[in-house]
Design a protein around this motif. Structure first.
Motif, PDB file in Angstrom:
ATOM      1  N   ASN A 412       0.821  -1.205   0.000  1.00  0.00           N
ATOM      2  CA  ASN A 412       0.000   0.000   0.000  1.00  0.00           C
ATOM      3  C   ASN A 412       0.856   1.256   0.000  1.00  0.00           C
ATOM      4  O   ASN A 412       0.565   2.232  -0.703  1.00  0.00           O
ATOM      5  CB  ASN A 412      -0.919  -0.005   1.216  1.00  0.00           C
ATOM      6  CG  ASN A 412      -1.812   1.216   1.270  1.00  0.00           C
ATOM      7  OD1 ASN A 412      -2.603   1.469   0.359  1.00  0.00           O
ATOM      8  ND2 ASN A 412      -1.681   1.992   2.346  1.00  0.00           N
ATOM      9  N   ALA A 413       1.973   1.223   0.750  1.00  0.00           N
ATOM     10  CA  ALA A 413       2.868   2.372   0.807  1.00  0.00           C
ATOM     11  C   ALA A 413       3.495   2.636  -0.559  1.00  0.00           C
ATOM     12  O   ALA A 413       3.570   3.793  -1.009  1.00  0.00           O
ATOM     13  CB  ALA A 413       3.956   2.137   1.853  1.00  0.00           C
ATOM     14  N   GLN A 414       3.934   1.586  -1.232  1.00  0.00           N
ATOM     15  CA  GLN A 414       4.537   1.759  -2.555  1.00  0.00           C
ATOM     16  C   GLN A 414       3.531   2.320  -3.549  1.00  0.00           C
ATOM     17  O   GLN A 414       3.844   3.229  -4.339  1.00  0.00           O
ATOM     18  CB  GLN A 414       5.091   0.425  -3.045  1.00  0.00           C
ATOM     19  CG  GLN A 414       6.244  -0.114  -2.202  1.00  0.00           C
ATOM     20  CD  GLN A 414       6.621  -1.523  -2.615  1.00  0.00           C
ATOM     21  OE1 GLN A 414       7.070  -1.751  -3.728  1.00  0.00           O
ATOM     22  NE2 GLN A 414       6.450  -2.474  -1.712  1.00  0.00           N
ATOM     23  N   GLU A 415       2.317   1.786  -3.527  1.00  0.00           N
ATOM     24  CA  GLU A 415       1.294   2.259  -4.457  1.00  0.00           C
ATOM     25  C   GLU A 415       0.930   3.721  -4.183  1.00  0.00           C
ATOM     26  O   GLU A 415       0.730   4.513  -5.115  1.00  0.00           O
ATOM     27  CB  GLU A 415       0.059   1.368  -4.348  1.00  0.00           C
ATOM     28  CG  GLU A 415       0.277  -0.040  -4.885  1.00  0.00           C
ATOM     29  CD  GLU A 415      -0.913  -0.946  -4.680  1.00  0.00           C
ATOM     30  OE1 GLU A 415      -1.089  -1.884  -5.479  1.00  0.00           O
ATOM     31  OE2 GLU A 415      -1.679  -0.725  -3.711  1.00  0.00           O
ATOM     32  N   GLN A 416       0.863   4.087  -2.892  1.00  0.00           N
ATOM     33  CA  GLN A 416       0.541   5.470  -2.540  1.00  0.00           C
ATOM     34  C   GLN A 416       1.628   6.424  -3.029  1.00  0.00           C
ATOM     35  O   GLN A 416       1.343   7.482  -3.606  1.00  0.00           O
ATOM     36  CB  GLN A 416       0.375   5.594  -1.025  1.00  0.00           C
ATOM     37  CG  GLN A 416      -0.830   4.885  -0.457  1.00  0.00           C
ATOM     38  CD  GLN A 416      -2.137   5.592  -0.804  1.00  0.00           C
ATOM     39  OE1 GLN A 416      -2.157   6.786  -1.095  1.00  0.00           O
ATOM     40  NE2 GLN A 416      -3.235   4.851  -0.810  1.00  0.00           N
ATOM     41  N   LEU A 417       2.872   6.054  -2.814  1.00  0.00           N
ATOM     42  CA  LEU A 417       3.973   6.932  -3.216  1.00  0.00           C
ATOM     43  C   LEU A 417       4.089   7.041  -4.733  1.00  0.00           C
ATOM     44  O   LEU A 417       4.338   8.120  -5.273  1.00  0.00           O
ATOM     45  CB  LEU A 417       5.282   6.429  -2.617  1.00  0.00           C
ATOM     46  CG  LEU A 417       5.428   6.602  -1.102  1.00  0.00           C
ATOM     47  CD1 LEU A 417       6.690   5.907  -0.607  1.00  0.00           C
ATOM     48  CD2 LEU A 417       5.463   8.086  -0.734  1.00  0.00           C
ATOM     49  N   LEU A 418       3.918   5.929  -5.434  1.00  0.00           N
ATOM     50  CA  LEU A 418       3.986   5.980  -6.891  1.00  0.00           C
ATOM     51  C   LEU A 418       2.861   6.833  -7.472  1.00  0.00           C
ATOM     52  O   LEU A 418       2.992   7.401  -8.553  1.00  0.00           O
ATOM     53  CB  LEU A 418       3.929   4.563  -7.468  1.00  0.00           C
ATOM     54  CG  LEU A 418       5.179   3.707  -7.245  1.00  0.00           C
ATOM     55  CD1 LEU A 418       4.937   2.268  -7.685  1.00  0.00           C
ATOM     56  CD2 LEU A 418       6.382   4.295  -7.991  1.00  0.00           C
ATOM     57  N   GLY A 419       1.758   6.938  -6.731  1.00  0.00           N
ATOM     58  CA  GLY A 419       0.670   7.802  -7.165  1.00  0.00           C
ATOM     59  C   GLY A 419       1.008   9.277  -7.094  1.00  0.00           C
ATOM     60  O   GLY A 419       0.310  10.104  -7.695  1.00  0.00           O
TER      61      GLY A 419
END
Length: 509
Positions: A412-419
């Motif tokens: 979830n953290a990776q997806e949030q940051l890539l967003g």
């Protein structure tokens, strides 16, 4: 006369009749209702198994537990098909800012992946591929059941042994090793090979040819399986048909490796992994002729090769060796065991998934040669017992472990940051992060870039920037990144300065 799927004789018009040399035993007729019921039964088994495969894959995917390199490559490939683009992969090549990457066809020839593109019209996730892999693996149970029922069905119309053979296949450790290690084109192999063997077994040549043609689109070396299928057909007495399959398989493989892949920018030597034998196929062949003992030593040394081979045949109690169908596995085993790539020889990874349907169907054929029906049934029961006993050593056993069910904030953290990164940007990231881009950004790999991307996703910026600067070509840029945003142990860094690193001899008289 011809033979239908259930094995009962049927009259046909205008077709080749029952051919000399046939080994297909007529199965005592079973009522159509019972046959339909059996299809429902084996279909239910496939659905349950497919659900377990997909569940394991989902839990692992949401934990960020996959290797990510292969899954990321195929995610970019199929995603490109879904948007009607050529399958360029940025994680395999990044020579300059905006580089579209490497064409996937030059790495492996797997155009059949295009059939998975519609999944991305429904859901924007790399999990699509893991789900498709689970379904394709489970679907092979249907042709395997049809084949095993002809071979092992009894006079009362109760194909108990065939059900057990299907269970042995669905519990097979090569499938578990495959879906536990990303997604690969091997997902299509068990189903297409099973259909090819089953249709060729009843001499439905048109359907067998379609299955063979699709199999050739799975990977560049599948021509070996089609060619050896032709040898098996020839041995059974259909010489002309067998010769056509053998020639088509070898011809298609030669065309793909020698012409098609080089035309796309690849190399005909892309998958030459036999450096210990020689730098070219001709040199390797000459060395084998000069030292024939290598035919034996390369198959058994190191001993992990023997261990893997024994473990492949153990669940079927080695009865696959009593059938000519096992020939289909021989070139794939030799291809791997003669290579100087150690991970080709192990039980991990996806390579044994190409073999599992062959081994199970060959064993069913071998068991059919046992004299008494009860002995055949006893073999099937024993094979299932062994398959169940092997479960604790492989992936499905993980469903019973609480650790697999634990949620993880990392993905979830990776997806949030890539967003937070501008859409279409190049982002340097570790392999396990590649499947979580959602197609918004282009994943760049540390070992396949010739320049520093503007953005970086990292859990250790200092170490990754240092590794990047060591990787960049001598005399190129020296990168420095600053923190842009952080969340749950992950950080987005942005390139701020690029200083040219002068060669050590620069400025000297």
């Amino acid at each position: 006369m011809d033979v239908d799927v259930a094995g009962a004789p049927t009259l046909v018009r205008g077709t080749i009749g029952w051919q000399r040399g046939s080994r297909v035993p007529p199965l005592p007729g079973a009522p159509a209702a019972k046959w339909s019921r059996h299809w429902v039964g084996v279909g239910a088994m496939a659905v349950v198994a497919g659900f377990c495969y997909a569940l394991y894959s989902y839990l692992r995917f949401r934990q960020g537990g996959y290797f990510g390199w292969d899954l990321g490559i195929f995610d970019q490939t199929v995603r490109a098909y879904a948007h009607f683009h050529l399958p360029y992969v940025t994680s395999m090549r990044h020579d300059y800012a905006g580089d579209p990457g490497k064409l996937e066809w030059t790495d492996h020839f797997s155009p059949i992946l295009v059939v998975l593109a519609p999944l991305y019209w429904v859901s924007n996730s790399a999990y699509n591929l893991l789900f498709a892999q689970a379904v394709l693996f489970a679907a092979a149970a249907l042709p395997i059941f049809a084949f095993a029922r002809r071979r092992l069905g009894d006079s009362a119309g109760r194909p108990t042994a065939a059900y057990l053979v299907v269970a042995v296949y669905l519990l097979a450790w090569p499938l578990q090793s495959a879906f536990a290690f990303d997604f690969h084109e091997a997902a299509f192999a068990p189903l297409l090979i099973a259909v090819l063997v089953e249709r060729a077994d009843v001499r439905r040549w048109r359907a067998a040819a379609v299955a063979a043609g699709l199999l050739l689109l799975v990977k560049e070396d599948m021509g070996l399986v089609v060619a050896t299928t032709g040898v098996w057909i020839l041995i059974r007495g259909d010489r002309r048909v067998g010769a056509w399959f053998a020639a088509a398989g070898l011809g298609a493989m030669t065309l793909v490796i020698g012409v098609v892949m080089p035309l796309e920018g690849g190399s005909s030597m892309r998958n030459w992994q036999y450096g210990e034998l020689g730098p070219t196929p001709v040199r390797a062949g000459l060395r084998l002729l000069e030292h024939p003992s290598l035919f034996v030593t390369e198959l058994i040394d190191p001993h992990v090769k023997v261990t893997t081979a024994l473990l492949l045949m153990l669940p079927v109690l080695f009865l696959c060796l009593r059938s000519w169908i096992v020939l289909l596995a021989v070139p794939l085993v030799v291809e791997r065991y003669f290579a100087d790539v150690p991970f080709y020889w192990h039980t991990d990874y996806h390579y044994n998934a190409f073999l599992v349907a062959i081994v199970v169907m060959a064993a069913a054929d071998g068991a059919s040669k046992l004299r008494w029906p009860r002995l055949r049934l006893g073999w099937a029961v024993a094979a299932l017992v062994v398959s169940v006993a092997l479960l604790p050593g492989f992936a499905l056993w993980g469903l019973a472990s609480s650790s697999l069910w634990q949620p993880s904030d990392s993905v979830n953290a990776q997806e949030q940051l890539l967003g937070e990164v501008p859409a279409g940007a190049d982002v340097l990231m570790p392999w396990p992060s590649d499947p979580y881009t959602g197609g918004r950004v282009h994943p760049i790999n540390l070992h396949f870039t010739q320049t520093a991307p503007e953005w970086m996703l990292t859990s250790d910026m200092t170490a990754d920037v240092a590794a990047l600067n060591r990787t960049l070509p001598a005399g190129s840029s020296h990168a420095r990144y600053v923190y842009y945003e952080s969340y749950e142990g992950w950080t987005i860094g942005r390139l701020v300065t690029v200083a040219v690193v002068q060669p050590s001899w620069a400025g000297k008289a």
